[in-house]
Design a protein around this motif. Structure first.
Motif, PDB file in Angstrom:
ATOM      1  N   THR A   5     -25.529  13.249  -3.893  1.00 48.85           N
ATOM      2  CA  THR A   5     -25.531  11.798  -4.070  1.00 48.85           C
ATOM      3  C   THR A   5     -25.047  11.111  -2.802  1.00 48.85           C
ATOM      4  N   VAL A   6     -24.063  11.712  -2.125  1.00 50.44           N
ATOM      5  CA  VAL A   6     -23.590  11.167  -0.846  1.00 50.44           C
ATOM      6  C   VAL A   6     -24.748  11.123   0.140  1.00 50.44           C
ATOM      7  N   LYS A   7     -25.526  12.198   0.235  1.00 51.78           N
ATOM      8  CA  LYS A   7     -26.675  12.232   1.159  1.00 51.78           C
ATOM      9  C   LYS A   7     -27.705  11.166   0.793  1.00 51.78           C
ATOM     10  N   PHE A   8     -27.944  10.990  -0.514  1.00 50.08           N
ATOM     11  CA  PHE A   8     -28.894   9.970  -0.940  1.00 50.08           C
ATOM     12  C   PHE A   8     -28.408   8.576  -0.542  1.00 50.08           C
ATOM     13  N   PHE A   9     -27.124   8.302  -0.717  1.00 51.32           N
ATOM     14  CA  PHE A   9     -26.577   6.996  -0.341  1.00 51.32           C
ATOM     15  C   PHE A   9     -26.711   6.754   1.161  1.00 51.32           C
ATOM     16  N   GLU A  10     -26.558   7.792   1.947  1.00 51.99           N
ATOM     17  CA  GLU A  10     -26.633   7.651   3.400  1.00 51.99           C
ATOM     18  C   GLU A  10     -28.060   7.424   3.888  1.00 51.99           C
ATOM     19  N   THR A  11     -29.053   7.864   3.123  1.00 55.38           N
ATOM     20  CA  THR A  11     -30.454   7.725   3.543  1.00 55.38           C
ATOM     21  C   THR A  11     -30.848   6.274   3.806  1.00 55.38           C
ATOM     22  N   PRO A  12     -30.550   5.327   2.896  1.00 49.84           N
ATOM     23  CA  PRO A  12     -30.901   3.931   3.194  1.00 49.84           C
ATOM     24  C   PRO A  12     -29.854   3.201   4.028  1.00 49.84           C
TER      25      PRO A  12
END
Length: 139
Positions: free
Chosen positions: A38-45
């Motif tokens: 989830t941390v990686k997903f948040f960092e994507t945008p």
């Protein structure tokens, strides 16, 4: 015209639905996507990764508080920025949430439903309202 006999139960149903939905989304982040994922997903945008933990905690604690009917007005308002943030992530994907990567319709609807819950208040069977009622009753 508002039916004052059934309105508290309408608020209860909305409160329970929102609470369960927030709990389910928190558990999705924990169990399915994992918090590091989830941390990686948040960092994507471009969101800071630590916000994943903040959102997870807010969804879990906020969902439980809504189900119980504790500080419903404030909890509902506090969760709206999370839903707006989710909508912002999904705007490039289009309107319909069933498209790949999801659209913005679902988080916007939930933000509106949370605003309605804040306006309605606790509703029936709220823990906070029940405790307050007991305190006010004469001995």
């Amino acid at each position: 015209m508002i039916n004052t006999n059934t309105a508290p139960y309408a608020a209860l149903l909305l409160r329970l639905g929102l609470g369960v939905m927030f709990i389910a989304h928190a558990l999705l982040k924990l169990v399915v996507f994992t918090l590091p994922g989830t941390v990686k997903f948040f960092e994507t945008p471009g969101y800071p990764g630590f916000l994943a933990y903040v959102v997870f905690g807010a969804e879990l604690v906020g969902g439980v508080l809504l189900v119980l009917g504790v500080y419903t007005h404030w909890v509902s308002l506090a969760l709206i920025p999370i839903l707006i943030g989710a909508a912002m992530v999904h705007i490039p994907d289009g309107w319909i949430f069933s498209v790949p990567n999801g659209g913005w319709e679902y988080p916007v609807f939930l933000a509106i439903a949370s605003a309605v819950q804040a306006l309605l208040g606790d509703g029936a069977r709220a823990l906070r309202a029940s405790a307050a009622s007991l305190v006010r009753q004469p001995a």
